[in-house]
Design a protein around this motif. Structure first.
Motif, PDB file in Angstrom:
ATOM      1  N   LEU A  16       0.838  -1.204   0.000  1.00  0.00           N
ATOM      2  CA  LEU A  16       0.000   0.000   0.000  1.00  0.00           C
ATOM      3  C   LEU A  16       0.877   1.261   0.000  1.00  0.00           C
ATOM      4  O   LEU A  16       1.694   1.453   0.904  1.00  0.00           O
ATOM      5  N   ASP A  18       0.784   5.661  -1.076  1.00  0.00           N
ATOM      6  CA  ASP A  18       0.151   6.855  -1.625  1.00  0.00           C
ATOM      7  C   ASP A  18       1.115   8.017  -1.437  1.00  0.00           C
ATOM      8  O   ASP A  18       2.271   7.810  -1.036  1.00  0.00           O
ATOM      9  N   LEU A  28      -6.001  -5.833   1.574  1.00  0.00           N
ATOM     10  CA  LEU A  28      -6.885  -4.666   1.546  1.00  0.00           C
ATOM     11  C   LEU A  28      -8.306  -5.126   1.224  1.00  0.00           C
ATOM     12  O   LEU A  28      -8.534  -5.751   0.183  1.00  0.00           O
ATOM     13  N   ILE A  35     -13.668   1.557   0.844  1.00  0.00           N
ATOM     14  CA  ILE A  35     -12.579   0.813   1.473  1.00  0.00           C
ATOM     15  C   ILE A  35     -13.019   0.386   2.871  1.00  0.00           C
ATOM     16  O   ILE A  35     -13.456   1.215   3.680  1.00  0.00           O
ATOM     17  N   THR A  56      -2.512   1.505  -4.864  1.00  0.00           N
ATOM     18  CA  THR A  56      -2.568   2.934  -4.569  1.00  0.00           C
ATOM     19  C   THR A  56      -3.911   3.484  -5.057  1.00  0.00           C
ATOM     20  O   THR A  56      -4.565   2.844  -5.900  1.00  0.00           O
ATOM     21  N   PRO A  57      -4.368   4.618  -4.549  1.00  0.00           N
ATOM     22  CA  PRO A  57      -5.604   5.191  -5.073  1.00  0.00           C
ATOM     23  C   PRO A  57      -5.529   5.399  -6.589  1.00  0.00           C
ATOM     24  O   PRO A  57      -4.489   5.829  -7.105  1.00  0.00           O
ATOM     25  N   LEU A 372      -6.326   5.633   0.888  1.00  0.00           N
ATOM     26  CA  LEU A 372      -6.747   4.241   1.110  1.00  0.00           C
ATOM     27  C   LEU A 372      -7.387   4.099   2.498  1.00  0.00           C
ATOM     28  O   LEU A 372      -7.468   3.000   3.039  1.00  0.00           O
ATOM     29  N   VAL A 380      -9.076   2.054  -6.694  1.00  0.00           N
ATOM     30  CA  VAL A 380      -7.669   1.697  -6.472  1.00  0.00           C
ATOM     31  C   VAL A 380      -7.090   1.122  -7.762  1.00  0.00           C
ATOM     32  O   VAL A 380      -7.806   0.585  -8.604  1.00  0.00           O
TER      33      VAL A 380
END
Lengths: 433, 325
Positions: A16, A18, A28, A35, A56-57, A372, A380
């Motif tokens: 994960l 960002d 996740l 989320i 990642t977003p 996230l 994502v």
């Protein structure tokens, strides 16, 4: 159980990341479009394994030409939003220079409704600044906004009339709309097909000087300061233009700016090949401009990466350099290209690139920064940064199946993009991963 | 190299890998150009015969693709092809499919289905001849592309200098002055490439609006805005055609002002070397960029330039079609 349980998805072994940093490897969980959290366990409906990949977003693109309505031979919402999802994008702002022009609330509403049915990347249409992009009369901003338009722009055509620009900014400011500008002085750029400089003079191609951009950026920043409107300068291509923005920002002008993947990776030397694929507006500049733009990105002067994805048919680009149209397709290669050229080489931190694709564009628009965190939209993307694969435009989801970077070996290809928890893109095994 | 009967025998010239085409002069070495001039000497002798025809290119087909009209250049190439017994097919795009929206590539593919061995291409856009090489296996000769290049014009200019300058000993140390609208001139760009490659110095002269400063970055090229400085010590002085539409677009105030400052005259030639040649690539605006009496005078080789166009182009066609074997 009387009510059906919302669909639940897990992305296992997700690394994960960002713009705020590296959050380690975890499973996740997503539920019902948001989320849910990490490491929760329990039954799931869909399961993905992201071992070795970054999660990642999904990215935001404030600048794409999806060509619908009227330009469907080049691109349409289905192909353009699929291409966006394939590039890791969850949200796209589409430009208004279509045929008919997006200056009518009914067109905005139709685009939004169709995009929702498609279930690919989210569409946030921009609407025209002037009726018909003619540069004479303001479009109905309030009605366009009610129909779903998020930005006002005549992109593709500079707003020549400074008075119209002032009034557009005043009116848009009242509504809280962002005004995006294609800042080039048409009388100075003339018929230029490439950057004016040593290469254009040697090759005998009509040049478009960087000053044509810098002059218009200065006007647009002054009008932003004068009116208080949120002005977003699209596709800054030159050192002169970027320096003007830096000065105006320091003066307190409420301006933001974007740079494109092509202006960060290509310079005017490509014209030695006389390939109209490289014909873009504003043009690819000198190597010193490219270096300055990269430095501006590193220093935090740039607010967003905007792709200016501008597809055309191959036949349109198989013309001579003077009659070929401006624009190139890039939305599917934007992240791997910038990751490979700038992050993998140590030029930029990964967090900086992610910021320009996530929080940066969100702040330009006044939207929530994508993260996230629990409860946020389940938009994502999964990025394979381990395996390298060449650009193969034949496999593009875009209708424009050609690329300035054809054959270039890149890392960071998106393998999965979820929008509201639904699969918007999944790279099949035979595709480059 | 000898003439045997009515055939031409020419030793294969040393050739670089990219000299399969003549797109500009960057890809041709000085030795390749000197070899081409030797071939031109032979072709010039052919053109002095009673029967001005040899079978050197019998069985070859030359296609002339003029996307932009230029009757004199097309005629010169067609004469050069037919004098060597090549077949010629001609395509003039103005009235044809390009105006119907066909892409440049599709137009070329259609014509290429007729199996020409070499194309002579004229186009208003720079790079068009380069682009065509991506889509055909035939050789391509650039007969002028936008402002970019006009290599056979430069070759015939240099060949004219070589054969007409009294006491010519080589291009090294020679000085060519080019006066006029350099900005829009493919002739100027190709002459800069060619003459500097052969060892000459080039002086470019014109008003600042028509003389891009970037040319000064080119080795052995100097810029000036004064004609007397340009002609000073020159072995040859070339006046460029001034397009009358340059008055629009704020490039020039008036023809009268241009004439007073940049016309090449008998007076401006007084600064040049004795025996200096006066050249013009044509078509000429008499008494605009060049004084009429100078164009008609003893130092003028303007007619020789036109005449040399045919043997130079014969040599280009011959070198590309036969020399590669």
């Amino acid at each position: 159980m009387s009510t059906p349980r919302a669909a639940r998805t897990v992305i296992r072994r997700a690394h994960l990341v960002d713009a705020r940093g590296d959050h380690g490897v975890a499973d996740l969980y997503l539920v019902g479009g948001t989320i849910e959290g990490i490491g929760l366990g329990g039954a799931v409906d869909m399961e993905f394994d992201a071992a070795g990949a970054l999660v990642t977003p999904a990215f935001l693109d404030l600048h794409a030409h999806l060509r619908e309505p009227g330009g469907e031979m080049k691109e349409d919402l289905a192909s353009g939003l699929a291409a966006a999802a394939a590039g890791g994008y969850g949200t796209v702002v589409s430009m208004a220079n279509t045929d008919p022009v997006v200056d009518d609330p009914a067109i905005v509403a139709a685009l939004v409704a169709k995009a929702e049915r498609l279930g690919l990347a989210r569409l946030r249409p921009a609407a025209a600044l002037s009726v018909g992009l003619a540069g004479r009369q303001l479009a109905d901003y309030a009605a366009l906004q009610r129909a779903g338009a998020v930005m006002i722009t005549d992109d593709g055509i500079p707003v020549v009339d400074s008075h119209l620009m002032r009034r557009a900014c005043e009116y848009a400011a009242e509504l809280g709309l962002v005004v995006q500008t294609h800042s080039e002085d048409p009388s100075l750029r003339q018929e230029g097909v490439m950057h004016e400089g040593s290469v254009s003079q040697r090759l005998g191609l009509p040049g478009n000087p960087a000053e044509a951009e810098a002059i218009m950026i200065f006007r647009d920043c002054e009008i932003a300061r004068m009116t208080g409107a949120r002005v977003h300068i699209a596709h800054v291509s030159s050192e002169r233009g970027m320096r003007v923005i830096e000065w105006c920002k320091a003066q307190g002008a409420p301006v933001t700016c974007e740079v494109t993947p092509h202006h960060l990776t290509l310079d005017h030397g490509v014209w030695e090949r006389f390939d109209p694929i490289f014909k873009v507006a504003p043009p690819l500049r000198a190597p010193a401009d490219v270096a300055y733009l990269i430095d501006a990105v590193a220093r935090g002067v740039v607010d967003a990466i905007g792709t200016d994805h501008a597809p055309h048919t191959r036949a349109e680009k198989d013309a001579d350099v003077q009659s070929a149209p401006f624009g190139l397709p890039n939305i599917e290669v934007a992240f791997p290209l910038l990751y490979t050229r700038l992050v993998a080489t140590g030029t930029l931190p990964l967090a900086t690139l992610l910021e320009l694709l996530q929080g940066g564009p969100a702040r330009v628009m006044g939207w929530r920064e994508p993260t996230l965190e629990v409860g946020e939209p389940a938009d994502v993307t999964v990025l394979d940064v381990e395996r390298a694969a060449p650009v193969d435009a034949e496999r593009f989801a875009s209708k424009a199946r050609f690329s300035p970077w054809e054959g270039e070996v890149l890392r960071g290809w998106p393998t999965l993009t979820l929008v509201a928890g639904q699969v918007a893109f999944r790279r099949v095994a035979s595709s480059p991963t | 190299m000898t003439l045997v009967g009515t055939t031409v025998q020419v030793a294969a010239a040393p050739r670089g890998p990219r000299a399969r085409h003549l797109l500009d002069l960057r890809d041709w070495s000085a030795s390749e150009i000197h070899a081409l001039f030797d071939t031109t000497d032979v072709m010039a002798q052919v053109m002095e015969r009673t029967i001005k025809k040899v079978p050197a290119l019998q069985g070859f087909t030359v296609g002339t693709l003029f996307f932009e009209n230029s009757t004199r250049t097309r005629l010169s190439f067609e004469r050069a092809a037919r004098a060597q017994s090549a077949d010629v097919i001609s395509f003039a795009a103005g009235a044809s499919s390009l105006s119907k929206g066909e892409s440049l590539r599709d137009t070329l593919l259609t014509i290429d289905a007729m199996q020409a061995d070499l194309y002579v291409v004229r186009h208003a856009a720079a790079g068009a001849a380069h682009q065509l090489t991506n889509w055909t296996n035939a050789a391509v000769v650039n007969a002028g592309d936008g402002r970019r290049a006009h290599p056979t014009q430069a070759l015939l200019d240099a060949y004219t200098f070589k054969t007409r300058f009294e006491g010519f000993t080589g291009f090294e140390g020679a000085r060519l002055a080019i006066v006029g609208d350099v900005l829009h001139s493919r002739v100027a760009r190709s002459n800069v490439e060619l003459w500097t490659k052969l060892g000459a110095d080039v002086v470019l002269c014109g008003p600042r609006t028509l003389l891009p400063s970037e040319f000064a970055e080119h080795p052995n090229v100097t810029l000036t805005h004064r004609v007397e400085e340009a002609t000073e010590g020159a072995h040859a002085v070339m006046a460029l055609r001034l397009q009358r539409e340059r008055m629009h677009g704020a490039l020039l105030p008036s023809l009268a002002e241009y004439r007073s400052r940049y016309q090449v005259t008998r007076a401006s030639m007084r600064h040049a070397r004795p025996g200096a040649l006066v050249m013009h690539p044509g078509p000429m605006n008499r008494d605009v960029e060049i004084e009429g009496a100078l164009a008609d005078g003893p130092s003028s080789v303007i007619q020789a330039q036109v005449a040399n166009g045919v043997p130079v182009r014969m040599a280009v066609l011959y070198t590309l079609l036969v020399g590669k074997r």
